[in-house]
Design an enzyme around this catalytic site. Structure first.
Site, PDB file in Angstrom:
ATOM      1  N   HIS A 388       0.836  -1.213   0.000  1.00  0.00           N
ATOM      2  CA  HIS A 388       0.000   0.000   0.000  1.00  0.00           C
ATOM      3  C   HIS A 388       0.870   1.262   0.000  1.00  0.00           C
ATOM      4  O   HIS A 388       0.722   2.138  -0.853  1.00  0.00           O
ATOM      5  CB  HIS A 388      -0.905  -0.043   1.238  1.00  0.00           C
ATOM      6  CG  HIS A 388      -1.835   1.110   1.378  1.00  0.00           C
ATOM      7  ND1 HIS A 388      -3.183   1.015   1.115  1.00  0.00           N
ATOM      8  CD2 HIS A 388      -1.632   2.396   1.766  1.00  0.00           C
ATOM      9  CE1 HIS A 388      -3.769   2.181   1.330  1.00  0.00           C
ATOM     10  NE2 HIS A 388      -2.838   3.047   1.741  1.00  0.00           N
ATOM     11  N   GLU A 389       1.779   1.343   0.966  1.00  0.00           N
ATOM     12  CA  GLU A 389       2.592   2.552   1.096  1.00  0.00           C
ATOM     13  C   GLU A 389       3.574   2.724  -0.068  1.00  0.00           C
ATOM     14  O   GLU A 389       3.868   3.846  -0.482  1.00  0.00           O
ATOM     15  CB  GLU A 389       3.330   2.556   2.436  1.00  0.00           C
ATOM     16  CG  GLU A 389       2.428   2.587   3.658  1.00  0.00           C
ATOM     17  CD  GLU A 389       1.439   3.748   3.685  1.00  0.00           C
ATOM     18  OE1 GLU A 389       1.702   4.779   3.022  1.00  0.00           O
ATOM     19  OE2 GLU A 389       0.392   3.623   4.348  1.00  0.00           O
ATOM     20  N   HIS A 392       1.807   4.493  -2.822  1.00  0.00           N
ATOM     21  CA  HIS A 392       1.905   5.950  -2.643  1.00  0.00           C
ATOM     22  C   HIS A 392       3.280   6.458  -3.074  1.00  0.00           C
ATOM     23  O   HIS A 392       3.396   7.470  -3.773  1.00  0.00           O
ATOM     24  CB  HIS A 392       1.713   6.314  -1.165  1.00  0.00           C
ATOM     25  CG  HIS A 392       0.315   6.220  -0.675  1.00  0.00           C
ATOM     26  ND1 HIS A 392      -0.744   6.810  -1.307  1.00  0.00           N
ATOM     27  CD2 HIS A 392      -0.202   5.612   0.428  1.00  0.00           C
ATOM     28  CE1 HIS A 392      -1.857   6.578  -0.631  1.00  0.00           C
ATOM     29  NE2 HIS A 392      -1.555   5.849   0.431  1.00  0.00           N
ATOM     30  N   HIS A 395       3.783   6.448  -6.807  1.00  0.00           N
ATOM     31  CA  HIS A 395       2.941   7.504  -7.384  1.00  0.00           C
ATOM     32  C   HIS A 395       3.670   8.852  -7.263  1.00  0.00           C
ATOM     33  O   HIS A 395       3.774   9.616  -8.232  1.00  0.00           O
ATOM     34  CB  HIS A 395       1.599   7.539  -6.653  1.00  0.00           C
ATOM     35  CG  HIS A 395       0.555   8.376  -7.330  1.00  0.00           C
ATOM     36  ND1 HIS A 395      -0.739   8.475  -6.869  1.00  0.00           N
ATOM     37  CD2 HIS A 395       0.608   9.183  -8.427  1.00  0.00           C
ATOM     38  CE1 HIS A 395      -1.436   9.275  -7.654  1.00  0.00           C
ATOM     39  NE2 HIS A 395      -0.629   9.729  -8.600  1.00  0.00           N
TER      40      HIS A 395
END
Length: 597
Positions: A388-389, A392, A395
């Site tokens: 998940h992190e 980020h 991105h």
């Protein structure tokens, strides 16, 4: 007793390398002085933004100042996050926050002065100067929000108040991450273990119900002792939101919050309506959970325990990085190469230590690679948190590498797409890889929990925020009893008749940091829905869908979030993606009901 290690006891290879931002605190001090010296330069443009050249120069200087200010703040806060008890970095973070407020104050005249010009004059300036075309979208946005931007003096006063209005968030962080201490409880073996926020969910996943109950009661009884302080702190955070919304002439704090992303209130309300119309699915899942656990009724401390015993108790961090890498292979070799770069170049702060900020996040500043803070405990959830992190982080990496500073900072509305898409691909990989019935059941259960935690739970939070702000906007005081009553009623409605909603869970609002970033959490649910759609495109289409997605990651804030998602293949102006996502949830419940456990 299993105590938390100190920061110094953590192996250096598991710590992030903030020296990539500033090699020493002295270099931070040097930039602090440099920034201080730059501030008078911006004031020279006050009352003189009257040509294409002047508009360009002031916007360029504004960007240069903002970049340094963000770099100073990011470094100081992340150093503090390593150990919130460290008074050196408490002080540095305070100074950085004060500097941010000063910078905002000094820059506050720029936007009102630009907007004092007729729109046609601003567009004439853009045509006259080639370099100014870079700022066309920025100027378009200012014009769109013109009715909510105040005079130069009023904007300056609001900016000066910034440090003060951040007080509720700062106070909550100090209570929640530095001061609060939880009791020692007994683990499954009868050994003393200090309860921490990082360990809490792991303890709730214990197959020993006594451990779950003890952890649950210890956590909420501790928050309960602080409920008056925490209610007051949160109440003033809500008052801050209402103050800014009214000053800027919005109809509500919700509308004010969404307008920054140009998202209509109907999207927020549509999410809540779509989830509420599908609550029967969550109730079915809770009924199945009760049946599998062989309980007469579920307590709130029973809703996290895996329905299938973990097929692998602990996943070492190094193994977690390999699992994530393999799971994200559909995103292509370039993406995987960047992922490996993050794993191998000390972007990540891995383990929990005394005083470390709880939870997980990805953050950074323009011009330096992104960072990830974890509190890795070795469970499957932690592997998904890593994926998940890093979603980020990559991105941010793509956006910063592809866009100028002014458009690099993508909106929160799209931020959660990259992170939850990684989780969707990872769960698909793990389910495809296993033929073991227990492991498959465990993974289906995990995916159901992802849905529950991201779509149902975050929407419940979003509904709580909406109700609380509406009450405060109508003049009703936010007492601890009122906050607990609102939360308890929502919890009962969302979880359904098979779950006991007690007075302890009514206090959950008191420990949610995201409530200090109002109307933020709904974006988890909308992003999760969008991410499921895009992940399906990637798995079905391959490279064309990956190419569209990578372009989306590179887009920063070059368009409105909803428009960027449309280009990636999802329309969030309708509730259909939410209904589609919850249809997948229902299908997973069906699968679990059909497998004998």
């Amino acid at each position: 007793m299993k105590r938390l290690p100190t920061r110094e006891e953590i192996d250096a290879k598991y710590k992030w390398q903030l020296e990539d931002i500033y090699a020493t605190d002295e270099l931070w001090e040097s930039d602090f002085k440099k920034l201080k010296a730059m501030l008078p330069d911006i004031q020279k443009y006050k009352g003189k933004i009257d040509s294409a050249q002047a508009v360009y120069d002031v916007l360029k200087l504004k960007d240069d100042i903002s970049m340094i200010a963000e770099k100073l703040f990011t470094y100081a806060r992340m150093r503090r996050d390593e150990n919130n008890d460290n008074t050196v970095y408490q002080a540095l973070a305070d100074r950085a926050m004060a500097m941010i407020a000063e910078v905002q104050s000094e820059l506050s005249f720029v936007v009102p002065e630009l907007l004092s010009k007729p729109t046609e004059v601003l567009y004439k300036y853009i045509e006259e100067k080639e370099e100014l075309k870079l700022y066309k979208r920025y100027i378009d946005e200012l014009i769109r929000q013109k009715d909510h931007i105040l005079s130069a003096e009023e904007e300056r006063l609001l900016a000066m108040a910034g440090e003060v209005t951040e007080a509720p968030d700062t106070i909550f962080t100090m209570i929640n991450d530095a001061d609060i201490r939880f009791p020692v409880i007994k683990d499954e073996t009868g050994e003393d273990i200090e309860l921490t926020k990082g360990r809490y969910i792991q303890l709730l996943k214990s197959h020993d119900r006594r451990v779950r109950k003890d952890a649950y009661e210890a956590l909420y009884d501790t928050y309960g002792k602080l409920k008056n302080t925490l209610a007051t702190t949160y109440s003033y955070s809500v008052k801050k939101d209402i103050f800014y919304a009214r000053v800027r002439k919005y109809n509500s704090s919700l509308e004010a919050s969404l307008d920054d992303d140009n998202v209509p209130v109907s999207v927020y309300d549509g999410l809540i309506d779509a989830v509420n119309s599908n609550l029967g699915l969550l109730h079915r899942y809770m009924s199945l959970r009760k049946k599998i656990l062989k309980l007469d009724q579920l307590a709130m401390y029973d809703v996290y325990v895996p329905l299938v015993k973990d097929v692998k108790k602990e996943i070492p961090y190094e193994e977690a990085t390999n699992i994530v890498k393999n799971g994200l292979t559909p995103l292509g070799s370039e993406y995987i190469g960047l992922l490996e770069k993050g794993f191998n170049s000390k972007w990540i702060d891995v383990f929990e230590n005394q005083g470390k900020t709880s939870g997980a996040y990805s953050w950074g500043c323009y011009g330096v690679h992104p960072y990830v803070l974890l509190n890795y405990q070795g469970a499957l959830d932690d592997v998904f948190t890593l994926a998940h992190e890093m979603g980020h982080a990559l991105h941010t990496y793509y956006s910063n590498s592809s866009q100028p500073y002014i458009y690099a900072n993508y909106r929160i509305f799209v931020a959660e797409v990259a992170s939850t898409l990684n989780e969707a691909l990872l769960i698909h990989y793990l389910l495809e890889k296993t033929s073991d019935k227990n492991e498959k059941l465990y993974l289906i259960n995990h995916y159901l929990e992802e849905f529950r935690g991201t779509v149902f739970r975050q929407t419940m939070f979003a509904e709580f925020e909406k109700i609380v702000h509406e009450k405060a906007e109508s003049g009703i005081p936010l007492t601890p009893d009122l906050l607990c009553s609102i939360y308890k009623d929502l919890n009962a409605r969302y979880f359904g008749p098979d779950v006991i909603t007690d007075d302890r869970i009514a206090l959950e609002w008191a420990r949610i940091p995201h409530f200090y970033r109002s109307f933020y959490v709904y974006k988890y649910a909308t992003s999760f829905s969008a991410a499921i759609a895009i992940s399906q495109h990637i798995l079905q289409e391959g490279k064309p869908a990956v190419d569209r997605y990578i372009e989306f990651l590179k887009s920063g804030s070059t368009d409105y979030p909803i428009e960027l998602l449309k280009k990636a293949g999802v329309d969030m102006t309708t509730p259909q993606p939410v209904h589609d996502a919850l249809k997948v949830f229902g299908e997973l419940v069906d699968k679990m009901e059909q497998i004998e456990i």
